[in-house]
Design a protein around this motif. Structure first.
Motif, PDB file in Angstrom:
ATOM      1  N   PHE A   1      11.923  -8.481  13.129  1.00 12.47           N
ATOM      2  CA  PHE A   1      12.456  -9.663  12.446  1.00 12.47           C
ATOM      3  C   PHE A   1      11.759 -10.936  12.928  1.00 12.47           C
ATOM      4  O   PHE A   1      11.485 -11.843  12.134  1.00 12.47           O
ATOM      5  CB  PHE A   1      13.960  -9.755  12.662  1.00 12.47           C
ATOM      6  N   SER A   2      11.490 -10.994  14.221  1.00 14.15           N
ATOM      7  CA  SER A   2      10.833 -12.179  14.767  1.00 14.15           C
ATOM      8  C   SER A   2       9.423 -12.328  14.194  1.00 14.15           C
ATOM      9  O   SER A   2       9.010 -13.429  13.813  1.00 14.15           O
ATOM     10  CB  SER A   2      10.769 -12.101  16.289  1.00 14.15           C
ATOM     11  N   GLU A   3       8.688 -11.221  14.128  1.00 10.65           N
ATOM     12  CA  GLU A   3       7.328 -11.258  13.590  1.00 10.65           C
ATOM     13  C   GLU A   3       7.319 -11.638  12.112  1.00 10.65           C
ATOM     14  O   GLU A   3       6.386 -12.292  11.638  1.00 10.65           O
ATOM     15  CB  GLU A   3       6.654  -9.901  13.791  1.00 10.65           C
ATOM     16  N   ALA A   4       8.367 -11.226  11.390  1.00 12.57           N
ATOM     17  CA  ALA A   4       8.451 -11.532   9.958  1.00 12.57           C
ATOM     18  C   ALA A   4       9.125 -12.883   9.699  1.00 12.57           C
ATOM     19  O   ALA A   4       9.301 -13.266   8.530  1.00 12.57           O
ATOM     20  CB  ALA A   4       9.211 -10.419   9.235  1.00 12.57           C
TER      21      ALA A   4
ATOM     22  N   THR B   1      20.949   1.106  11.417  1.00 13.54           N
ATOM     23  CA  THR B   1      20.055   1.984  10.646  1.00 13.54           C
ATOM     24  C   THR B   1      19.984   1.523   9.195  1.00 13.54           C
ATOM     25  O   THR B   1      18.904   1.481   8.590  1.00 13.54           O
ATOM     26  CB  THR B   1      20.545   3.440  10.718  1.00 13.54           C
ATOM     27  N   LEU B   2      21.132   1.177   8.625  1.00 17.21           N
ATOM     28  CA  LEU B   2      21.175   0.670   7.254  1.00 17.21           C
ATOM     29  C   LEU B   2      20.367  -0.625   7.140  1.00 17.21           C
ATOM     30  O   LEU B   2      19.634  -0.833   6.172  1.00 17.21           O
ATOM     31  CB  LEU B   2      22.632   0.435   6.842  1.00 17.21           C
ATOM     32  N   LEU B   3      20.488  -1.479   8.151  1.00 12.82           N
ATOM     33  CA  LEU B   3      19.712  -2.720   8.181  1.00 12.82           C
ATOM     34  C   LEU B   3      18.220  -2.424   8.212  1.00 12.82           C
ATOM     35  O   LEU B   3      17.433  -3.013   7.455  1.00 12.82           O
ATOM     36  CB  LEU B   3      20.101  -3.540   9.419  1.00 12.82           C
ATOM     37  N   TRP B   4      17.823  -1.511   9.082  1.00 15.37           N
ATOM     38  CA  TRP B   4      16.401  -1.195   9.231  1.00 15.37           C
ATOM     39  C   TRP B   4      15.825  -0.632   7.939  1.00 15.37           C
ATOM     40  O   TRP B   4      14.719  -1.004   7.516  1.00 15.37           O
ATOM     41  CB  TRP B   4      16.210  -0.197  10.368  1.00 15.37           C
ATOM     42  N   ASN B   5      16.572   0.257   7.298  1.00 11.96           N
ATOM     43  CA  ASN B   5      16.084   0.868   6.064  1.00 11.96           C
ATOM     44  C   ASN B   5      15.909  -0.167   4.958  1.00 11.96           C
ATOM     45  O   ASN B   5      14.915  -0.124   4.211  1.00 11.96           O
ATOM     46  CB  ASN B   5      17.039   1.975   5.613  1.00 11.96           C
ATOM     47  N   LEU B   6      16.850  -1.090   4.841  1.00 12.20           N
ATOM     48  CA  LEU B   6      16.718  -2.133   3.816  1.00 12.20           C
ATOM     49  C   LEU B   6      15.570  -3.082   4.157  1.00 12.20           C
ATOM     50  O   LEU B   6      14.805  -3.486   3.277  1.00 12.20           O
ATOM     51  CB  LEU B   6      18.022  -2.916   3.682  1.00 12.20           C
ATOM     52  N   PHE B   7      15.440  -3.420   5.412  1.00 11.42           N
ATOM     53  CA  PHE B   7      14.343  -4.280   5.855  1.00 11.42           C
ATOM     54  C   PHE B   7      12.994  -3.648   5.516  1.00 11.42           C
ATOM     55  O   PHE B   7      12.086  -4.302   4.983  1.00 11.42           O
ATOM     56  CB  PHE B   7      14.458  -4.532   7.359  1.00 11.42           C
ATOM     57  N   GLN B   8      12.846  -2.354   5.819  1.00 13.69           N
ATOM     58  CA  GLN B   8      11.598  -1.651   5.536  1.00 13.69           C
ATOM     59  C   GLN B   8      11.312  -1.630   4.032  1.00 13.69           C
ATOM     60  O   GLN B   8      10.170  -1.828   3.594  1.00 13.69           O
ATOM     61  CB  GLN B   8      11.663  -0.219   6.067  1.00 13.69           C
ATOM     62  N   LYS B   9      12.341  -1.381   3.258  1.00 13.43           N
ATOM     63  CA  LYS B   9      12.199  -1.327   1.797  1.00 13.43           C
ATOM     64  C   LYS B   9      11.733  -2.682   1.259  1.00 13.43           C
ATOM     65  O   LYS B   9      10.804  -2.763   0.445  1.00 13.43           O
ATOM     66  CB  LYS B   9      13.523  -0.924   1.156  1.00 13.43           C
ATOM     67  N   GLU B  10      12.362  -3.739   1.732  1.00 12.28           N
ATOM     68  CA  GLU B  10      12.028  -5.076   1.217  1.00 12.28           C
ATOM     69  C   GLU B  10      10.676  -5.547   1.735  1.00 12.28           C
ATOM     70  O   GLU B  10       9.989  -6.334   1.073  1.00 12.28           O
ATOM     71  CB  GLU B  10      13.140  -6.065   1.556  1.00 12.28           C
TER      72      GLU B  10
ATOM     73  N   SER C   1      17.374 -14.716  20.381  1.00 13.84           N
ATOM     74  CA  SER C   1      17.552 -16.042  19.777  1.00 13.84           C
ATOM     75  C   SER C   1      16.452 -16.374  18.774  1.00 13.84           C
ATOM     76  O   SER C   1      16.608 -17.278  17.958  1.00 13.84           O
ATOM     77  CB  SER C   1      17.584 -17.118  20.868  1.00 13.84           C
ATOM     78  N   ARG C   2      15.348 -15.635  18.813  1.00 14.52           N
ATOM     79  CA  ARG C   2      14.273 -15.872  17.857  1.00 14.52           C
ATOM     80  C   ARG C   2      14.674 -15.475  16.448  1.00 14.52           C
ATOM     81  O   ARG C   2      14.077 -15.953  15.477  1.00 14.52           O
ATOM     82  CB  ARG C   2      13.020 -15.086  18.256  1.00 14.52           C
ATOM     83  N   MET C   3      15.689 -14.583  16.321  1.00 16.60           N
ATOM     84  CA  MET C   3      16.026 -14.101  14.980  1.00 16.60           C
ATOM     85  C   MET C   3      17.520 -14.010  14.699  1.00 16.60           C
ATOM     86  O   MET C   3      17.915 -13.864  13.546  1.00 16.60           O
ATOM     87  CB  MET C   3      15.397 -12.719  14.748  1.00 16.60           C
ATOM     88  N   PHE C   4      18.362 -14.106  15.720  1.00 17.15           N
ATOM     89  CA  PHE C   4      19.799 -13.952  15.492  1.00 17.15           C
ATOM     90  C   PHE C   4      20.454 -15.308  15.300  1.00 17.15           C
ATOM     91  O   PHE C   4      20.367 -16.177  16.162  1.00 17.15           O
ATOM     92  CB  PHE C   4      20.450 -13.195  16.652  1.00 17.15           C
ATOM     93  N   GLN C   5      21.129 -15.469  14.165  1.00 19.48           N
ATOM     94  CA  GLN C   5      21.726 -16.755  13.808  1.00 19.48           C
ATOM     95  C   GLN C   5      23.138 -16.933  14.342  1.00 19.48           C
ATOM     96  O   GLN C   5      23.502 -17.989  14.848  1.00 19.48           O
ATOM     97  CB  GLN C   5      21.748 -16.911  12.290  1.00 19.48           C
ATOM     98  N   GLY C   6      23.965 -15.905  14.164  1.00 20.19           N
ATOM     99  CA  GLY C   6      25.352 -16.039  14.601  1.00 20.19           C
ATOM    100  C   GLY C   6      26.180 -14.869  14.130  1.00 20.19           C
ATOM    101  O   GLY C   6      25.699 -13.982  13.418  1.00 20.19           O
ATOM    102  N   ALA C   7      27.458 -14.857  14.541  1.00 18.11           N
ATOM    103  CA  ALA C   7      28.339 -13.735  14.229  1.00 18.11           C
ATOM    104  C   ALA C   7      29.770 -14.217  14.122  1.00 18.11           C
ATOM    105  O   ALA C   7      30.154 -15.231  14.716  1.00 18.11           O
ATOM    106  CB  ALA C   7      28.233 -12.663  15.310  1.00 18.11           C
TER     107      ALA C   7
END
Length: 420
Positions: free
Chosen positions: A268-271, A405-414, A297-303
């Motif tokens: 996520f940071s690289e992208a 895992t669901l996040l990673w799969n969608l990220f890879q797809k997009e 902190s390079r990629m996480f906004q909040g929760a």
């Protein structure tokens, strides 16, 4: 060279504390081509310590002992070691001065005699001066074996390992080298993975071994080559790792010895993408796993942990009609939670979870272990319902891994769509 780690303490055996020292030490020894033959946890008794030292000498050239160096009566490591090595204890003036100075800095005008005993060391040992604590370490070499006795307090042990023990061990040359190659896989169970690569594993040379290291939802593969030619070891370990990676390509997320969370953070940071989470049944576990990694902190906004329906509506803008019609545990609700988190936290991606972790709260339609997860991405939102059948803790862990895992799969797809 082979090493054995011995941890001393009843508090480890009765479960009061978890032995994290051994894992950390093994990681530090690996770059020196020192393999750990055995890790042993024993009681703080003379008999147990003596037997452990005797047995370790038969298995390893390096024996590292932690614990039992404190000032109280139940700490018998030093007196036992003195008998084992047929030597005596002597009071080291430099260590005594250091302990007195530590007490003075802490505002104590009088130091008890029992603390002075922490300056007692084996007469035949090399003192491993402890700049960050009161208990010094000790090193003894006998019959070609290297013994190190270190305090059990983690930060003191780490200081002595990094500044005293590892520099000494690095001077000991070995003609046997170890090289490790790594793969991280997701979405494929250990048995299915083993079956898929059985022929590749069978073709490995005798000096190369494959270890399966399973966790919930993932399997780490470690290719360990041991021999006398470092270049051959590296070439063969990496070659077979690449063969396996090509065979199970859709399931491989990294060719390195890092965590899945680190893989996500780095990608996520690289992208230049940002992530947020909206959690209900996982109670912030996903956000905690991400933010536990340096660089998050390079990629996480909040929760947000939106446990109640009101919180889901107020914070994430979930529609009341959605909750009324489908319920909090539904794909419709988590879809709105994820999309709401994207808006609230201004992120390109968001994870949302809602479920029944247990042990109570389940119904016939929505049993304990049912978890709905949504991931909102740049172009679409994907949802999935899982039915876990474990206790509360395991259900939360499984849900967290499933969400990543669901996040990673969608990220890879997009990412593939963006590259076209």
């Amino acid at each position: 060279m082979k090493a054995e780690i011995i941890t001393i303490g009843d508090e480890i055996l009765n479960g009061q504390i978890v032995d994290t020292n051994s894992a950390w030490m093994a990681q530090q020894l690996a770059p020196l081509h020192i393999t750990v033959a055995q890790i042993t946890s024993i009681a703080d008794t003379e008999t147990a310590i003596t037997q452990a030292l005797q047995q370790a000498e038969t298995r390893a050239e390096i024996i590292i002992v932690t614990g039992g160096l404190g000032p109280t009566k139940d700490d018998v490591t030093k007196t036992t070691a003195a008998r084992y090595f047929k030597t005596t204890l002597v009071r080291d003036p430099a260590v005594l001065k250091h302990v007195e100075q530590l007490f003075a800095r802490r505002g104590y005008s009088d130091m008890p005699e029992v603390n002075k005993q922490q300056a007692d060391v084996l007469a035949s040992a090399t003192v491993l001066f402890n700049d960050v604590g009161t208990a010094p370490g000790m090193a003894v070499e006998r019959n070609g074996k290297y013994f190190a006795f270190l305090p059990g307090v983690p930060f003191e042990m780490k200081y002595l390992m990094e500044n005293r023990v590892l520099p000494a061990l690095s001077q000991k040359q070995s003609d046997v080298f170890v090289y490790n190659a790594h793969l991280i896989t997701i979405g494929l169970g250990e048995s299915h993975l083993a079956r898929a690569i059985a022929d590749i594993e069978e073709a490995m040379p005798p000096f190369l071994k494959l270890a399966y290291l399973p966790k919930l939802g993932m399997v780490r593969l470690r290719f360990t080559a041991v021999g006398k030619d470092p270049s051959v070891l590296q070439t063969e370990a990496e070659r077979f790792a690449e063969l396996v990676a090509e065979r199970i390509k859709p399931h491989v997320v990294a060719h390195a010895d890092i965590t899945f969370e680190e893989v996500i953070i780095n990608a996520f940071s690289e992208a230049n993408l940002r992530l947020s989470t909206a959690e209900s049944c996982t109670g912030g576990a996903i956000a905690a796993q991400i933010t536990a990694i340096a660089g998050a902190s390079r990629m996480f906004q909040g929760a947000t942990v939106a446990y109640s329906n009101q919180a889901k509506m107020d914070v994430l803008h979930v529609h009341a009609q959605t909750l009324e019609k489908y319920g909090a545990v539904s794909e419709e609700t988590v879809k709105e939670m994820a999309e709401g988190a994207k808006q609230v936290f201004h992120s390109e991606y968001a994870i949302a979870t809602s479920g029944i972790a247990g042990p109570t709260g389940g119904t016939a339609d929505k049993p304990v272990g049912m978890v709905c997860i949504a991931v909102a991405g740049k172009h679409e939102t994907t949802t999935k319902t899982y039915y876990f059948k474990n206790d509360r803790t395991i259900n939360i862990q499984r849900a967290s891994m499933a969400a990543l895992t669901l996040l990673w799969n969608l990220f890879q797809k997009e990412q593939l769509i963006s590259e076209k």
